[in-house]
Write a protein that holds these residues in place. Sequence first.
Motif, PDB file in Angstrom:
ATOM      1  N   ASP A   1       0.822  -1.220   0.000  1.00  0.00           N
ATOM      2  CA  ASP A   1       0.000   0.000   0.000  1.00  0.00           C
ATOM      3  C   ASP A   1       0.852   1.266   0.000  1.00  0.00           C
ATOM      4  O   ASP A   1       0.305   2.366   0.030  1.00  0.00           O
ATOM      5  CB  ASP A   1      -0.943   0.008   1.203  1.00  0.00           C
ATOM      6  CG  ASP A   1      -0.198  -0.039   2.541  1.00  0.00           C
ATOM      7  OD1 ASP A   1       0.813  -0.761   2.621  1.00  0.00           O
ATOM      8  OD2 ASP A   1      -0.643   0.629   3.485  1.00  0.00           O
TER       9      ASP A   1
ATOM     10  N   GLN B   1      -3.195   2.077   3.835  1.00  0.00           N
ATOM     11  CA  GLN B   1      -4.266   1.197   4.286  1.00  0.00           C
ATOM     12  C   GLN B   1      -4.931   1.622   5.583  1.00  0.00           C
ATOM     13  O   GLN B   1      -6.147   1.479   5.748  1.00  0.00           O
ATOM     14  CB  GLN B   1      -3.760  -0.239   4.435  1.00  0.00           C
ATOM     15  CG  GLN B   1      -2.681  -0.427   5.487  1.00  0.00           C
ATOM     16  CD  GLN B   1      -2.548  -1.884   5.928  1.00  0.00           C
ATOM     17  OE1 GLN B   1      -3.535  -2.534   6.254  1.00  0.00           O
ATOM     18  NE2 GLN B   1      -1.325  -2.386   5.923  1.00  0.00           N
TER      19      GLN B   1
ATOM     20  N   PHE C   1      -5.094  -0.795  -4.049  1.00  0.00           N
ATOM     21  CA  PHE C   1      -4.439   0.500  -4.185  1.00  0.00           C
ATOM     22  C   PHE C   1      -3.818   0.635  -5.569  1.00  0.00           C
ATOM     23  O   PHE C   1      -3.227  -0.305  -6.099  1.00  0.00           O
ATOM     24  CB  PHE C   1      -3.332   0.646  -3.139  1.00  0.00           C
ATOM     25  CG  PHE C   1      -3.774   0.363  -1.732  1.00  0.00           C
ATOM     26  CD1 PHE C   1      -4.279   1.366  -0.933  1.00  0.00           C
ATOM     27  CD2 PHE C   1      -3.692  -0.929  -1.211  1.00  0.00           C
ATOM     28  CE1 PHE C   1      -4.700   1.112   0.361  1.00  0.00           C
ATOM     29  CE2 PHE C   1      -4.103  -1.198   0.077  1.00  0.00           C
ATOM     30  CZ  PHE C   1      -4.610  -0.179   0.865  1.00  0.00           C
TER      31      PHE C   1
ATOM     32  N   VAL D   1      -8.004   4.438  -4.565  1.00  0.00           N
ATOM     33  CA  VAL D   1      -8.067   3.361  -3.589  1.00  0.00           C
ATOM     34  C   VAL D   1      -9.487   2.820  -3.619  1.00  0.00           C
ATOM     35  O   VAL D   1     -10.456   3.572  -3.490  1.00  0.00           O
ATOM     36  CB  VAL D   1      -7.725   3.850  -2.167  1.00  0.00           C
ATOM     37  CG1 VAL D   1      -7.874   2.713  -1.160  1.00  0.00           C
ATOM     38  CG2 VAL D   1      -6.309   4.417  -2.115  1.00  0.00           C
TER      39      VAL D   1
END
Length: 336
Positions: A24, A153, A168, A173
């Motif tokens: 992420d 995240q 992602f 996102v």
Amino acid sequence: MLHNRRHVLARSPMRVSFVGGGTDFPEFLGDGRQGHVVSTTIDLYCYVKLKDMFDTNVRVHHSTIETEPTASRITHLYARNALENHGLFRGVEVVLTSDVMTTGSGLGASSSLMTALICACREFRGEPPLMPDEMAKTAYRLELESGTVGGLQDQYAAAFGGFNSITFSQEEVHLEPINLEPGTEQTLCDRLFLVYSNLARKEADIQENHKRNIFDKGKDDYLNQILNLSYEFKGELLKPTPDFDTLGKILHESWLMKRRFNQAVTNVYVDQLYDYLLENGMLGGKILGAGGGGFILGLAKEGLKDSIIYKLYPNFIGLNLSCTSRGAEVVWKNWQ
């Protein structure tokens, strides 16, 4: 605004990330790559109480108590940036508390704290709540301004709440709730546990090392393997009858990849504790967050969780956990 005697209490959940952490990071998402994480929020929270002061000072209670004439003088970066971002420069008091420490836990507590601050500040100003996606983006921006190094995240987990698959990319996102079969979520949470390693760590140093290793072609493939394991974990979870041995194996393999990618995530003490857990009934697990200390997440063999926690005491604290569905929110205010 001065001395209107308004009080607001907001809370935001912490999270456990099962598989995919590290993919992420914005640095990983170049060249069209995507990251993916499976996580759930849990019944551990950060709380923010915001109230009017009787004078024009700003007071912030955290590990110490700061009283300053203006928010810009506050040294707690999260509180200062949240207050200033919402135009609360004078005449407010903020109390920050949490169920566990807000730094170094590995439970996403920093983002939990920031999203709770955003909720409280907006309610205090009479502004409508942000949609979860916008709250996550705002939290990420304010955390960057506060000097935090990390991925994307935690802000989305705290803002949305629940059991989620989060994808992602450089463009967006995308969060997809994971709807487990009846009984699967409860069985999973019944077998999950947390163990505090009794170790603190400098998260920023570990995260900076993580960022450097993303560009190391000799180590980059470990993150790709973690990414693949995150989809395997999700796929197993969504089966009508998930195999918990398989879930434990995926957790363990992901931890091994995480160690190989960034050796700073572990040390001899963490390794000894992890091996002890495996010997006493853990199917698989991982150190949460940046690593190096904080909490270990474990998945126990059927019927052995209580025994594991009992054997750890008093040298280590083991915690049961429950999955939760609600994200950051205002839970109380003293006006209509």
